[in-house]
Design a protein around this motif. Structure first.
Motif, PDB file in Angstrom:
ATOM      1  N   SER A  33      -4.110  -3.810  17.791  1.00 51.12           N
ATOM      2  CA  SER A  33      -5.007  -4.512  16.868  1.00 51.12           C
ATOM      3  C   SER A  33      -5.084  -3.798  15.528  1.00 51.12           C
ATOM      4  O   SER A  33      -5.032  -4.431  14.462  1.00 51.12           O
ATOM      5  CB  SER A  33      -6.415  -4.629  17.468  1.00 51.12           C
ATOM      6  N   VAL A  34      -5.187  -2.483  15.562  1.00 52.56           N
ATOM      7  CA  VAL A  34      -5.240  -1.707  14.321  1.00 52.56           C
ATOM      8  C   VAL A  34      -3.904  -1.803  13.584  1.00 52.56           C
ATOM      9  O   VAL A  34      -3.870  -1.925  12.352  1.00 52.56           O
ATOM     10  CB  VAL A  34      -5.637  -0.246  14.598  1.00 52.56           C
ATOM     11  N   MET A  35      -2.813  -1.779  14.312  1.00 53.68           N
ATOM     12  CA  MET A  35      -1.500  -1.940  13.694  1.00 53.68           C
ATOM     13  C   MET A  35      -1.391  -3.296  12.998  1.00 53.68           C
ATOM     14  O   MET A  35      -0.845  -3.394  11.890  1.00 53.68           O
ATOM     15  CB  MET A  35      -0.396  -1.789  14.739  1.00 53.68           C
ATOM     16  N   SER A  36      -1.903  -4.329  13.628  1.00 51.19           N
ATOM     17  CA  SER A  36      -1.878  -5.663  13.033  1.00 51.19           C
ATOM     18  C   SER A  36      -2.712  -5.705  11.758  1.00 51.19           C
ATOM     19  O   SER A  36      -2.286  -6.272  10.733  1.00 51.19           O
ATOM     20  CB  SER A  36      -2.388  -6.693  14.044  1.00 51.19           C
ATOM     21  N   ASN A  37      -3.884  -5.089  11.789  1.00 49.75           N
ATOM     22  CA  ASN A  37      -4.724  -5.029  10.592  1.00 49.75           C
ATOM     23  C   ASN A  37      -4.053  -4.230   9.479  1.00 49.75           C
ATOM     24  O   ASN A  37      -4.117  -4.614   8.302  1.00 49.75           O
ATOM     25  CB  ASN A  37      -6.084  -4.418  10.925  1.00 49.75           C
ATOM     26  N   LEU A  38      -3.405  -3.154   9.842  1.00 49.86           N
ATOM     27  CA  LEU A  38      -2.697  -2.344   8.856  1.00 49.86           C
ATOM     28  C   LEU A  38      -1.553  -3.146   8.233  1.00 49.86           C
ATOM     29  O   LEU A  38      -1.328  -3.074   7.022  1.00 49.86           O
ATOM     30  CB  LEU A  38      -2.181  -1.057   9.505  1.00 49.86           C
ATOM     31  N   ALA A  39      -0.854  -3.929   9.046  1.00 49.67           N
ATOM     32  CA  ALA A  39       0.222  -4.778   8.521  1.00 49.67           C
ATOM     33  C   ALA A  39      -0.322  -5.758   7.482  1.00 49.67           C
ATOM     34  O   ALA A  39       0.313  -5.992   6.450  1.00 49.67           O
ATOM     35  CB  ALA A  39       0.912  -5.531   9.659  1.00 49.67           C
ATOM     36  N   CYS A  40      -1.487  -6.316   7.727  1.00 51.38           N
ATOM     37  CA  CYS A  40      -2.116  -7.226   6.757  1.00 51.38           C
ATOM     38  C   CYS A  40      -2.396  -6.503   5.449  1.00 51.38           C
ATOM     39  O   CYS A  40      -2.160  -7.053   4.361  1.00 51.38           O
ATOM     40  CB  CYS A  40      -3.411  -7.801   7.318  1.00 51.38           C
ATOM     41  N   THR A  41      -2.885  -5.280   5.539  1.00 44.26           N
ATOM     42  CA  THR A  41      -3.172  -4.505   4.338  1.00 44.26           C
ATOM     43  C   THR A  41      -1.885  -4.190   3.587  1.00 44.26           C
ATOM     44  O   THR A  41      -1.829  -4.311   2.354  1.00 44.26           O
ATOM     45  CB  THR A  41      -3.933  -3.213   4.690  1.00 44.26           C
ATOM     46  N   TYR A  42      -0.836  -3.800   4.303  1.00 46.50           N
ATOM     47  CA  TYR A  42       0.461  -3.569   3.658  1.00 46.50           C
ATOM     48  C   TYR A  42       0.907  -4.821   2.901  1.00 46.50           C
ATOM     49  O   TYR A  42       1.380  -4.736   1.764  1.00 46.50           O
ATOM     50  CB  TYR A  42       1.529  -3.191   4.681  1.00 46.50           C
ATOM     51  N   GLU A  43       0.768  -5.969   3.534  1.00 49.80           N
ATOM     52  CA  GLU A  43       1.171  -7.226   2.901  1.00 49.80           C
ATOM     53  C   GLU A  43       0.381  -7.465   1.612  1.00 49.80           C
ATOM     54  O   GLU A  43       0.948  -7.857   0.585  1.00 49.80           O
ATOM     55  CB  GLU A  43       0.963  -8.383   3.874  1.00 49.80           C
ATOM     56  N   LEU A  44      -0.923  -7.207   1.654  1.00 51.46           N
ATOM     57  CA  LEU A  44      -1.783  -7.440   0.490  1.00 51.46           C
ATOM     58  C   LEU A  44      -1.421  -6.560  -0.705  1.00 51.46           C
ATOM     59  O   LEU A  44      -1.620  -6.959  -1.859  1.00 51.46           O
ATOM     60  CB  LEU A  44      -3.251  -7.222   0.857  1.00 51.46           C
ATOM     61  N   ILE A  45      -0.898  -5.378  -0.437  1.00 53.82           N
ATOM     62  CA  ILE A  45      -0.553  -4.486  -1.546  1.00 53.82           C
ATOM     63  C   ILE A  45       0.934  -4.552  -1.893  1.00 53.82           C
ATOM     64  O   ILE A  45       1.422  -3.757  -2.686  1.00 53.82           O
ATOM     65  CB  ILE A  45      -0.999  -3.031  -1.286  1.00 53.82           C
ATOM     66  N   ALA A  51       5.002  -4.019   6.330  1.00 49.71           N
ATOM     67  CA  ALA A  51       4.234  -5.001   7.104  1.00 49.71           C
ATOM     68  C   ALA A  51       5.109  -5.622   8.177  1.00 49.71           C
ATOM     69  O   ALA A  51       4.689  -5.757   9.335  1.00 49.71           O
ATOM     70  CB  ALA A  51       3.669  -6.081   6.181  1.00 49.71           C
ATOM     71  N   LEU A  52       6.330  -5.978   7.809  1.00 48.93           N
ATOM     72  CA  LEU A  52       7.259  -6.576   8.769  1.00 48.93           C
ATOM     73  C   LEU A  52       7.551  -5.624   9.923  1.00 48.93           C
ATOM     74  O   LEU A  52       7.518  -6.016  11.093  1.00 48.93           O
ATOM     75  CB  LEU A  52       8.557  -6.956   8.073  1.00 48.93           C
ATOM     76  N   SER A  53       7.802  -4.369   9.604  1.00 46.55           N
ATOM     77  CA  SER A  53       8.101  -3.390  10.645  1.00 46.55           C
ATOM     78  C   SER A  53       6.947  -3.256  11.635  1.00 46.55           C
ATOM     79  O   SER A  53       7.151  -3.248  12.858  1.00 46.55           O
ATOM     80  CB  SER A  53       8.406  -2.039  10.000  1.00 46.55           C
ATOM     81  N   LEU A  54       5.727  -3.172  11.108  1.00 44.47           N
ATOM     82  CA  LEU A  54       4.562  -3.073  11.993  1.00 44.47           C
ATOM     83  C   LEU A  54       4.387  -4.339  12.816  1.00 44.47           C
ATOM     84  O   LEU A  54       4.073  -4.275  14.002  1.00 44.47           O
ATOM     85  CB  LEU A  54       3.299  -2.815  11.179  1.00 44.47           C
ATOM     86  N   ARG A  55       4.569  -5.494  12.183  1.00 44.61           N
ATOM     87  CA  ARG A  55       4.394  -6.750  12.917  1.00 44.61           C
ATOM     88  C   ARG A  55       5.430  -6.902  14.024  1.00 44.61           C
ATOM     89  O   ARG A  55       5.134  -7.446  15.078  1.00 44.61           O
ATOM     90  CB  ARG A  55       4.424  -7.919  11.949  1.00 44.61           C
ATOM     91  N   LYS A  56       6.628  -6.396  13.786  1.00 42.21           N
ATOM     92  CA  LYS A  56       7.648  -6.406  14.842  1.00 42.21           C
ATOM     93  C   LYS A  56       7.189  -5.531  16.001  1.00 42.21           C
ATOM     94  O   LYS A  56       7.308  -5.915  17.169  1.00 42.21           O
ATOM     95  CB  LYS A  56       8.985  -5.917  14.297  1.00 42.21           C
TER      96      LYS A  56
END
Length: 92
Positions: A33-45, A51-56
């Motif tokens: 869950s935290v990884m998913s939230n971090l991916a969203c933050t990466y995408e926003l910046i 973000a793609l790597s984390l989402r994978k």
């Protein structure tokens, strides 16, 4: 604070949270869950590749943890990141 400053603060907090969970042995569900939230933050910046790597990783982790029946959200997030990077063949 500006929006950019707030995003940088959010990024630091999310990265620290993930590091802490990994170090202290957080549950796989919480870590994903935290990884998913971090991916969203990466995408926003604008850090789309990260973000793609984390989402994978989240997708793979959810698949192992939940099985094929309960991974639609992770699969959708991963596919959305691939599409944003115009990596359409991989999104299939």
């Amino acid at each position: 604070l500006s929006a950019a400053d707030r995003l940088e603060d959010e990024l630091s907090a999310r990265e620290a949270e993930l590091s802490t969970l990994r170090r202290l042995g957080g549950t796989p569900d919480n870590i994903l869950s935290v990884m998913s939230n971090l991916a969203c933050t990466y995408e926003l910046i604008g850090r789309s590749n990260e973000a793609l790597s984390l989402r994978k990783d989240v997708y793979s982790g959810r698949l192992k943890l939940d099985g094929e029946e309960d991974i639609l959200n992770a699969a959708n997030n991963y596919a959305t990141s691939l599409a944003a990077l115009k990596r359409f063949e991989e999104a299939k």
